[in-house]
Write a protein that holds these residues in place. Sequence first.
Motif, mmCIF file in Angstrom:
data_model
loop_
_atom_site.group_PDB
_atom_site.id
_atom_site.type_symbol
_atom_site.label_atom_id
_atom_site.label_comp_id
_atom_site.label_asym_id
_atom_site.label_seq_id
_atom_site.Cartn_x
_atom_site.Cartn_y
_atom_site.Cartn_z
ATOM 1 N N TYR A 60 0.809 -1.219 0.000
ATOM 2 C CA TYR A 60 0.000 0.000 0.000
ATOM 3 C C TYR A 60 0.843 1.271 0.000
ATOM 4 C CZ TYR A 60 -3.819 -3.187 0.846
ATOM 5 O OH TYR A 60 -4.741 -4.211 0.699
ATOM 6 N N PHE A 61 2.179 1.127 -0.044
ATOM 7 C CA PHE A 61 3.062 2.292 -0.032
ATOM 8 C C PHE A 61 3.664 2.525 -1.418
ATOM 9 C CE2 PHE A 61 3.754 0.288 4.297
ATOM 10 C CZ PHE A 61 2.756 1.050 4.906
ATOM 11 N N ASN A 62 4.229 3.687 -1.621
ATOM 12 C CA ASN A 62 4.972 3.956 -2.856
ATOM 13 C C ASN A 62 6.307 3.217 -2.823
ATOM 14 O OD1 ASN A 62 2.971 5.642 -3.804
ATOM 15 N ND2 ASN A 62 3.994 7.533 -3.171
ATOM 16 N N MET A 63 6.584 2.479 -3.892
ATOM 17 C CA MET A 63 7.827 1.720 -4.020
ATOM 18 C C MET A 63 8.331 1.887 -5.446
ATOM 19 S SD MET A 63 6.400 -1.831 -2.389
ATOM 20 C CE MET A 63 4.845 -1.705 -1.499
ATOM 21 N N PRO A 64 9.554 1.500 -5.720
ATOM 22 C CA PRO A 64 10.051 1.580 -7.096
ATOM 23 C C PRO A 64 9.138 0.807 -8.058
ATOM 24 C CG PRO A 64 11.858 1.163 -5.596
ATOM 25 C CD PRO A 64 10.610 1.069 -4.775
ATOM 26 N N GLY A 65 8.608 1.512 -9.042
ATOM 27 C CA GLY A 65 7.724 0.890 -10.016
ATOM 28 C C GLY A 65 6.314 0.607 -9.521
ATOM 29 N N TRP A 66 5.974 1.097 -8.356
ATOM 30 C CA TRP A 66 4.671 0.779 -7.752
ATOM 31 C C TRP A 66 4.247 1.924 -6.831
ATOM 32 C CZ3 TRP A 66 0.840 -2.609 -8.482
ATOM 33 C CH2 TRP A 66 -0.041 -2.919 -7.467
ATOM 34 N N TYR B 123 1.700 2.971 -5.369
ATOM 35 C CA TYR B 123 0.324 2.618 -5.003
ATOM 36 C C TYR B 123 -0.336 3.676 -4.121
ATOM 37 C CZ TYR B 123 -3.809 -0.070 -4.061
ATOM 38 O OH TYR B 123 -5.129 -0.462 -3.998
ATOM 39 N N GLU B 124 0.409 4.235 -3.202
ATOM 40 C CA GLU B 124 -0.173 5.243 -2.309
ATOM 41 C C GLU B 124 -0.641 6.458 -3.099
ATOM 42 O OE1 GLU B 124 1.146 7.824 1.629
ATOM 43 O OE2 GLU B 124 2.002 5.827 1.297
ATOM 44 N N ASP B 125 0.134 6.882 -4.093
ATOM 45 C CA ASP B 125 -0.302 7.979 -4.962
ATOM 46 C C ASP B 125 -1.585 7.603 -5.692
ATOM 47 O OD1 ASP B 125 1.845 9.507 -4.206
ATOM 48 O OD2 ASP B 125 2.996 9.191 -6.047
ATOM 49 N N PHE B 126 -1.643 6.382 -6.211
ATOM 50 C CA PHE B 126 -2.858 5.910 -6.879
ATOM 51 C C PHE B 126 -4.053 5.959 -5.936
ATOM 52 C CE2 PHE B 126 -5.439 1.954 -6.939
ATOM 53 C CZ PHE B 126 -6.300 2.299 -7.976
ATOM 54 N N PHE B 127 -3.855 5.478 -4.715
ATOM 55 C CA PHE B 127 -4.967 5.392 -3.768
ATOM 56 C C PHE B 127 -5.549 6.767 -3.454
ATOM 57 C CE2 PHE B 127 -7.035 5.086 0.327
ATOM 58 C CZ PHE B 127 -7.668 3.860 0.296
ATOM 59 N N TYR B 128 -4.681 7.745 -3.184
ATOM 60 C CA TYR B 128 -5.182 9.049 -2.732
ATOM 61 C C TYR B 128 -5.459 10.040 -3.866
ATOM 62 C CZ TYR B 128 -4.668 7.645 2.060
ATOM 63 O OH TYR B 128 -4.826 6.989 3.248
ATOM 64 N N LYS B 129 -4.772 9.899 -4.968
ATOM 65 C CA LYS B 129 -4.972 10.849 -6.070
ATOM 66 C C LYS B 129 -6.017 10.372 -7.071
ATOM 67 C CE LYS B 129 -0.252 12.701 -5.826
ATOM 68 N NZ LYS B 129 1.040 12.879 -6.556
ATOM 69 N N GLU B 130 -6.216 9.055 -7.154
ATOM 70 C CA GLU B 130 -7.128 8.522 -8.162
ATOM 71 C C GLU B 130 -8.253 7.682 -7.563
ATOM 72 O OE1 GLU B 130 -4.250 8.089 -12.065
ATOM 73 O OE2 GLU B 130 -4.271 6.418 -10.639
ATOM 74 N N PHE B 131 -7.898 6.683 -6.771
ATOM 75 C CA PHE B 131 -8.906 5.713 -6.346
ATOM 76 C C PHE B 131 -9.941 6.310 -5.399
ATOM 77 C CE2 PHE B 131 -10.374 2.310 -3.461
ATOM 78 C CZ PHE B 131 -11.076 1.559 -4.395
ATOM 79 N N GLU C 248 10.392 1.202 6.266
ATOM 80 C CA GLU C 248 10.427 2.665 6.110
ATOM 81 C C GLU C 248 9.164 3.322 6.667
ATOM 82 O OE1 GLU C 248 10.960 3.079 1.932
ATOM 83 O OE2 GLU C 248 13.150 2.861 2.007
ATOM 84 N N HIS C 249 8.065 2.585 6.680
ATOM 85 C CA HIS C 249 6.801 3.125 7.181
ATOM 86 C C HIS C 249 6.392 2.449 8.491
ATOM 87 C CE1 HIS C 249 6.654 4.145 2.857
ATOM 88 N NE2 HIS C 249 5.950 5.193 3.248
#
Length: 292
Positions: A118-124, A126-134, A210-211
Amino acid sequence: MKKIVLVFLVACLALTANAQFPGWGPQSKVLTDSIHSEVLNAYRQFTIYLPQSYEVDVTKQYPILYLLHGMSGVNTSWFDDQRCKDVMDQLVASGEACEMIIVSPNAGGNPSTCQNGYFNMPGWAYEDFFYKEFLPYIEKTYRVIGDKQHRAIAGLSMGGGGTTSYAQRYSDMYCAAYAMSALMNIPAGAENPSSNPDDKINILTKSVIEHSCIQYVVEADDARKAQLRSVKWFVDCGDDDFLLDRNIEFFQAMRNAQIPCQFRVRDGGHTSEYWHSALYNCLPFVSRCFGK
């Protein structure tokens, strides 16, 4: 004439059955759909529960629960494996839970072929997707009230860690967080699961460290503690769960920081049946938090 009489009798029987068995009337629904993500450059599926009254009262808006699956799970897991619809329908019928929309996004799959997390990782990212899009898409497309006091988050294992970290770092968005068997940090000795730094599990492991949900509380200043107190917290973990120590450490950090947090250790392990049973606590808990 006989055909008209037959149609009339069938209609009468349907009305009588509905009166005697109201469960034959409007029902809750579980739907699976997808959204195209510019962030991830891919379609991502989600599964959504719509309450019984959703298509009856088309003006009504609902609180929402974001329900996060664990590693190797997908958007349908909460409904197929943990039978979320059945539990929700029972609790609404008994008055223990309020009607709400429940949505589970896909943040995983087979870890040998799919990135999980659920976190931002290299090539993924996901957190940006979740909060900016989903999240904006869901709350625009469906009749969601769309404020902090009517938005909650819950999840299991990897999704329990995602739940906790999201509610920590976006405390202005959630009234409640319910973490089950949560990956609050990586268990000692499991920091390097593979010698290949590009291994998908290695990437996920690094993001969890990291989180760290525990360190986020331990390092909190007064302003951060005040933000964390604006969320109602519930942590639920089995006594045979391999993540129990991490959940205990999180609760101790919360208690030391004087941040209220309910903590339950129940009989069970890291299993679907445990998380199914946890829903009987989770759904009434978030219902009580909505609107407060």
